[in-house]
Motif scaffolding. Structure first.
Motif, PDB file in Angstrom:
ATOM      1  N   VAL A   1       0.808  -1.223   0.000  1.00 26.71           N
ATOM      2  CA  VAL A   1       0.000   0.000   0.000  1.00 26.71           C
ATOM      3  C   VAL A   1       0.846   1.281   0.000  1.00 26.71           C
ATOM      4  CG1 VAL A   1      -1.750   1.324   1.283  1.00 26.71           C
ATOM      5  CG2 VAL A   1      -1.994  -1.134   1.024  1.00 26.71           C
TER       6      VAL A   1
ATOM      7  N   ASN B   1      -3.851  -5.349   1.980  1.00 29.03           N
ATOM      8  CA  ASN B   1      -4.889  -5.288   0.961  1.00 29.03           C
ATOM      9  C   ASN B   1      -5.216  -6.661   0.406  1.00 29.03           C
ATOM     10  OD1 ASN B   1      -6.573  -4.030  -0.793  1.00 29.03           O
ATOM     11  ND2 ASN B   1      -4.990  -2.929  -1.913  1.00 29.03           N
TER      12      ASN B   1
ATOM     13  N   GLN C   1      -2.588  -3.533  -7.084  1.00 27.78           N
ATOM     14  CA  GLN C   1      -1.611  -3.057  -6.114  1.00 27.78           C
ATOM     15  C   GLN C   1      -0.671  -4.191  -5.678  1.00 27.78           C
ATOM     16  OE1 GLN C   1      -3.099  -1.361  -2.373  1.00 27.78           O
ATOM     17  NE2 GLN C   1      -2.110   0.549  -2.968  1.00 27.78           N
TER      18      GLN C   1
ATOM     19  N   MET D   1      -9.472  -2.663   4.288  1.00 29.81           N
ATOM     20  CA  MET D   1      -9.102  -2.398   2.892  1.00 29.81           C
ATOM     21  C   MET D   1      -9.545  -3.538   1.989  1.00 29.81           C
ATOM     22  SD  MET D   1      -5.431  -0.571   2.412  1.00 29.81           S
ATOM     23  CE  MET D   1      -5.700  -0.286   0.656  1.00 29.81           C
TER      24      MET D   1
ATOM     25  N   ALA E   1     -12.939  20.448  14.786  1.00 32.53           N
ATOM     26  CA  ALA E   1     -12.757  19.142  15.443  1.00 32.53           C
ATOM     27  C   ALA E   1     -11.298  18.910  15.812  1.00 32.53           C
ATOM     28  CB  ALA E   1     -13.251  18.030  14.533  1.00 32.53           C
TER      29      ALA E   1
ATOM     30  N   ASP F   1      -7.941  12.246  12.621  1.00 35.47           N
ATOM     31  CA  ASP F   1      -6.973  11.215  12.255  1.00 35.47           C
ATOM     32  C   ASP F   1      -6.924  11.060  10.742  1.00 35.47           C
ATOM     33  OD1 ASP F   1      -8.884   8.848  11.494  1.00 35.47           O
ATOM     34  OD2 ASP F   1      -9.668   9.651  13.382  1.00 35.47           O
TER      35      ASP F   1
ATOM     36  N   ASP G   1      -7.354   8.524   8.961  1.00 36.19           N
ATOM     37  CA  ASP G   1      -8.459   7.727   8.408  1.00 36.19           C
ATOM     38  C   ASP G   1      -9.636   8.629   8.015  1.00 36.19           C
ATOM     39  OD1 ASP G   1      -7.103   5.307   9.991  1.00 36.19           O
ATOM     40  OD2 ASP G   1      -8.620   4.452   8.666  1.00 36.19           O
ATOM     41  N   GLN G   2      -9.823   9.756   8.724  1.00 37.33           N
ATOM     42  CA  GLN G   2     -10.882  10.695   8.339  1.00 37.33           C
ATOM     43  C   GLN G   2     -10.439  11.503   7.119  1.00 37.33           C
ATOM     44  OE1 GLN G   2     -13.508   9.842   9.970  1.00 37.33           O
ATOM     45  NE2 GLN G   2     -12.101   8.700  11.285  1.00 37.33           N
TER      46      GLN G   2
ATOM     47  N   ALA H   1      -9.130   4.321   4.358  1.00 36.83           N
ATOM     48  CA  ALA H   1      -8.225   3.277   3.848  1.00 36.83           C
ATOM     49  C   ALA H   1      -8.658   2.723   2.500  1.00 36.83           C
ATOM     50  CB  ALA H   1      -8.121   2.148   4.868  1.00 36.83           C
ATOM     51  N   ARG H   2      -9.975   2.696   2.248  1.00 32.35           N
ATOM     52  CA  ARG H   2     -10.399   2.057   0.998  1.00 32.35           C
ATOM     53  C   ARG H   2      -9.938   2.826  -0.235  1.00 32.35           C
ATOM     54  NH1 ARG H   2     -14.651   4.515   3.415  1.00 32.35           N
ATOM     55  NH2 ARG H   2     -16.033   5.834   2.184  1.00 32.35           N
TER      56      ARG H   2
ATOM     57  N   LEU I   1      -6.830   3.832  -0.573  1.00 33.87           N
ATOM     58  CA  LEU I   1      -5.363   3.739  -0.626  1.00 33.87           C
ATOM     59  C   LEU I   1      -4.891   2.704  -1.644  1.00 33.87           C
ATOM     60  CD1 LEU I   1      -4.399   3.838   3.177  1.00 33.87           C
ATOM     61  CD2 LEU I   1      -5.110   5.701   1.689  1.00 33.87           C
ATOM     62  N   LYS I   2      -5.779   2.296  -2.526  1.00 30.10           N
ATOM     63  CA  LYS I   2      -5.411   1.221  -3.452  1.00 30.10           C
ATOM     64  C   LYS I   2      -4.704   1.728  -4.699  1.00 30.10           C
ATOM     65  CE  LYS I   2      -9.090  -1.639  -1.696  1.00 30.10           C
ATOM     66  NZ  LYS I   2      -9.857  -2.848  -1.883  1.00 30.10           N
ATOM     67  N   ALA I   3      -4.555   3.047  -4.823  1.00 31.57           N
ATOM     68  CA  ALA I   3      -3.932   3.614  -6.012  1.00 31.57           C
ATOM     69  C   ALA I   3      -2.429   3.376  -5.971  1.00 31.57           C
ATOM     70  CB  ALA I   3      -4.209   5.104  -6.078  1.00 31.57           C
TER      71      ALA I   3
ATOM     72  N   PHE J   1      -6.161  12.150  -5.107  1.00 26.86           N
ATOM     73  CA  PHE J   1      -6.729  11.851  -3.788  1.00 26.86           C
ATOM     74  C   PHE J   1      -7.639  12.969  -3.274  1.00 26.86           C
ATOM     75  CE2 PHE J   1      -3.069   8.970  -3.890  1.00 26.86           C
ATOM     76  CZ  PHE J   1      -3.670   7.796  -3.482  1.00 26.86           C
TER      77      PHE J   1
ATOM     78  N   ASP K   1     -15.845  10.511   4.110  1.00 25.86           N
ATOM     79  CA  ASP K   1     -17.017  10.057   4.868  1.00 25.86           C
ATOM     80  C   ASP K   1     -17.697  11.179   5.647  1.00 25.86           C
ATOM     81  OD1 ASP K   1     -16.650   7.585   3.825  1.00 25.86           O
ATOM     82  OD2 ASP K   1     -15.587   6.771   5.557  1.00 25.86           O
ATOM     83  N   TRP K   2     -17.035  12.325   5.777  1.00 28.82           N
ATOM     84  CA  TRP K   2     -17.669  13.503   6.372  1.00 28.82           C
ATOM     85  C   TRP K   2     -18.332  14.335   5.272  1.00 28.82           C
ATOM     86  CZ3 TRP K   2     -13.454  15.733  10.275  1.00 28.82           C
ATOM     87  CH2 TRP K   2     -13.283  14.810  11.310  1.00 28.82           C
TER      88      TRP K   2
ATOM     89  N   LYS L   1     -23.811   8.194   1.486  1.00 29.46           N
ATOM     90  CA  LYS L   1     -23.509   6.878   0.911  1.00 29.46           C
ATOM     91  C   LYS L   1     -23.696   6.863  -0.613  1.00 29.46           C
ATOM     92  CE  LYS L   1     -23.825   2.486   3.243  1.00 29.46           C
ATOM     93  NZ  LYS L   1     -24.678   1.533   3.899  1.00 29.46           N
TER      94      LYS L   1
ATOM     95  N   HIS M   1      -0.834   9.466   1.938  1.00 33.33           N
ATOM     96  CA  HIS M   1      -2.005   9.793   1.116  1.00 33.33           C
ATOM     97  C   HIS M   1      -2.809  10.935   1.746  1.00 33.33           C
ATOM     98  CE1 HIS M   1      -0.694   5.653   0.792  1.00 33.33           C
ATOM     99  NE2 HIS M   1      -1.239   5.547  -0.409  1.00 33.33           N
TER     100      HIS M   1
END
Lengths: 466, 199
Positions: free
Chosen positions: A35, A64, A82, A413, B16, B20, B22-23, B27-28, B30-32, B38, B45-46, B50, B84
């Motif tokens: 990753v 992943n 990846q 992930m 706030a 972190d 993750d906000q 993670a989903r 991070l596959k690039a 990015f 998610d903020w 959906k 990222h």
């Protein structure tokens, strides 16, 4: 001059030091995964330079990867790309890869120690914040970003200012049913998620000395959750016994020479830390988090704090926001709260000792029918060991599913996610909003608490089942 | 990369604390395998429902708030080391993040991407938030050369710390790897006497 363990290791790795600038720090071992490495390899390609020390770089695929059917091609196209990029990059640059299907594959912070790659006195980095795990062996180990991964690939060095030092001493004996996970969750609940920022922490005291290597790794692993750059524990006989005979550790006379050196790796008696904290092991109960950062933890029998207990307006707002996300009431108890998922795994708690604890608790029992229980071993070797000991059968009979190794539902992930609005007791390290999947609600706890919760179907105190 | 000059801009305030990574980028995403793109998933998610529609209450979805500066509550960028997060902030168009406290790894990642983390006192941070109430045209100026951040026009100012080496990198567009590659002889000499070459 008296020096700390951290000073001794850091200072012996400084290649060059300049006034007001960062140190050029030499790195002994560099772990990479799929990753956070592809952009670093692209950088090398763009500059037309090789990996400087391929023998000190170790790659695996963990973040992943699917945890079922790892022998088949990865079905999710982006994940497949990846993982393939890692395979191609390692082949092109000559880096040793323990990829999917390899008997050494696993979570990067599990395989380093179990293969004897992680040794006392080393500097270790990886593009992952939980690299602090390796500090359990008396190493200076810390997480880095991808630009820094590229620096280390290119030069085996990194530019870093030396952080301040902190010692956390825990004296006394942990009660039965209280684990090292509870100890570290307790410390973070006391000092908050930024209490260690800017510091490199050494854990000391009789409670630490009494821990196994697996338990020490759990402690050092979560150093980053208090903001610390890393955490470390001085090596001792427990450390040397763990390392002896491991594949890439020194053998024979080399091992004896190494041990003689490792015995020098401790903080001198009158060395001074920038900050010192003291805790009593007897104060620690099994811990669980209720909020959306790892500092929001309570003893399992306690109540969630009430809003008027908060020391400041911003803390009150943070608590309100967290509890809204978690759909929990301030002042209420967590014991007895029904949950939907239990996840046992991650670089924090997926080692053989964790699986043994879980198996011992669930043996002869059955999980509650409404709970999905995932057990994801940290590595192929952990999985093989669990099978050799028959733990897989005990888990299966209790309704727990032992999967293939990977980071899995710790960060969601891959396919292993907790659905929106569902509650999960997790042995992982982060309960951030959406960490285990969008809308997921995480309670961090020890493997014992997770196992007991899966059996009863609601948040439970494992001491009642032991 | 070109040098970092003085920036005067409106800003986006997010009160706030403990935001972190993750906000900042879940993670989903991070596959690039590249660094680009990015920004569209920054604070995903903020920011989005959906179904992908913008969440009305979130500040990045309110067009009156914009600018090259993000101002956020203390302990910004804690958690995962994912660079990222810095890429997402820079790709979205931020060049400066102001907070009263930064997590270590995020700070290093930001600097390596020419995204300037400016650490101010809690008091100064709260004053920015207070002055921003109902005044989305308020400007902040950040002068790296003199290490001064100012609430415009002519408002309160505060100096901020930055490592001298990193400051030079940002001002002149230097890169850590160029510097480290120039150290190769030193590194090889170090290796010859380094203990771990003996085991």
């Amino acid at each position: 001059m008296s020096r700390t363990l951290f000073d001794k290791i850091w200072d012996s790795h400084v290649v060059a030091r300049s006034e007001g600038g960062p140190d050029v720090l030499y790195i002994d071992r560099h772990f990479i995964h799929e990753v956070t490495s592809p952009q670093a390899f692209s950088g090398l390609r763009k500059r037309g330079i090789p990996v400087f020390r391929t023998g000190q770089t170790i790659a695996t695929a963990d973040h992943n990867v699917p945890t079922e059917h790892q022998d088949r091609p990865i079905s999710e196209p982006l994940s497949r790309l990846q993982v393939e990029a890692l395979i191609n990059n390692c082949a092109e640059f000559g880096v040793n890869l323990y990829g999917l299907g390899h008997p050494y594959q696993g979570i990067v912070h599990v395989i380093g120690p179990e293969l004897g790659i992680t040794l006392p006195g080393m500097t270790i980095v990886c593009g992952d914040s939980h690299t602090s795990t390796h500090g359990a062996f008396g190493t200076v180990a810390f997480g880095i970003g991808t630009s820094e991964v590229e620096q280390v690939l290119a030069t085996q060095c990194i530019l870093k200012e030396k952080p301040a030092s902190m010692r956390i001493t825990i004296e006394g004996k942990l009660d039965a049913g209280v684990t090292s996970k509870d100890l570290i969750l307790y410390i973070i609940s006391q000092i908050s998620t930024s209490g260690g920022t800017g510091y490199f922490v050494e854990y000391a005291g009789s409670a630490i000395r009494a821990l196994s290597m697996e338990a020490r790794m759990t402690i050092c692993n979560m150093s980053i959750e208090m903001g610390a750059r890393g955490g470390m524990i001085a090596p001792d006989e427990t450390t040397f016994d763990y390392i002896a005979g491991r594949e890439f550790a020194p053998h024979g006379e080399d091992f004896q020479r190494a041990v003689a050196f490792w015995k020098t790796l401790h903080t001198d008696e009158d060395a001074v830390f920038d900050k010192e904290l003291f805790f009593d092991a007897a104060d620690i109960e099994p811990m669980i988090t209720y909020g959306t950062n790892p500092g929001m933890g309570i003893p399992i029998s306690a109540s969630i704090p009430s809003l008027d207990e908060m020391p400041s307006e911003s803390d009150r707002l943070a608590l309100e926001k967290s509890l809204k996300y978690m759909d929990l009431q301030a002042g209420s108890q967590l014991l007895g709260k029904p949950v939907d998922y239990v996840f046992i795994g991650s670089c924090t708690n997926s080692r053989i000792e964790d699986l043994r604890q879980v198996a011992a608790l669930v043996k002869g029992r059955k999980k509650a029918s409404h709970v999905q229980a995932l057990v994801v071993p940290g590595s192929q070797q952990v999985r093989a060991q669990a099978q050799a000991e028959g733990l897989d059968k005990i888990l299966a009979e209790a309704g727990f599913f032992l999967r293939d190794p990977g980071c899995s539902a710790c960060l969601g992930m891959n396919e292993d996610k907790v659905p929106a609005g569902k509650y999960c007791v997790s042995t992982s390290n982060r309960n951030f909003e959406g960490r285990q999947g969008p809308g997921s609600r995480t309670f961090l706890a020890s493997p014992l608490t997770a196992a007991a919760t899966a059996i009863l179907g609601f948040i439970a105190d494992a001491r009642e089942l032991i | 990369m070109s040098g970092f000059e003085k920036i005067t801009s409106t800003f986006v305030p997010i009160k706030a604390e403990n935001i972190d990574t993750d906000q900042i980028i879940p993670a989903r995403f991070l596959k690039a395998t590249t660094r680009e793109g990015f920004g569209q998933n920054l604070f995903c998610d903020w920011r989005y429902e959906k179904d992908g529609s913008p969440k009305p209450g979130f500040i990045l979805n309110d067009p009156i708030w914009s600018g090259e500066i993000l101002v956020a509550g203390k302990n910004f960028g804690c958690g995962s080391s994912r660079e990222h997060a810095a890429w997402a902030l820079a790709d979205y168009g931020f060049r400066v993040v102001v907070s009263s406290f930064f997590a270590d790894i995020f700070k290093a990642n930001a600097l390596n991407n020419f995204l300037l983390p400016v650490q101010v006192s809690e008091d100064f941070l709260q004053e920015i938030f207070a002055r921003a109430e109902g005044n989305h045209n308020l400007l902040l100026s950040v002068d790296l050369a003199s290490q001064i951040i100012r609430i415009e026009s002519g408002g309160r100012e505060e100096s901020f710390e930055i490592n001298a080496y990193k400051k030079a990198c940002l001002l002149h567009g230097y890169d850590d790897i160029d510097f480290l590659l120039s150290q190769k002889e030193n590194i090889e000499a170090f290796e010859k006497k380094h203990l771990f070459s003996q085991f």
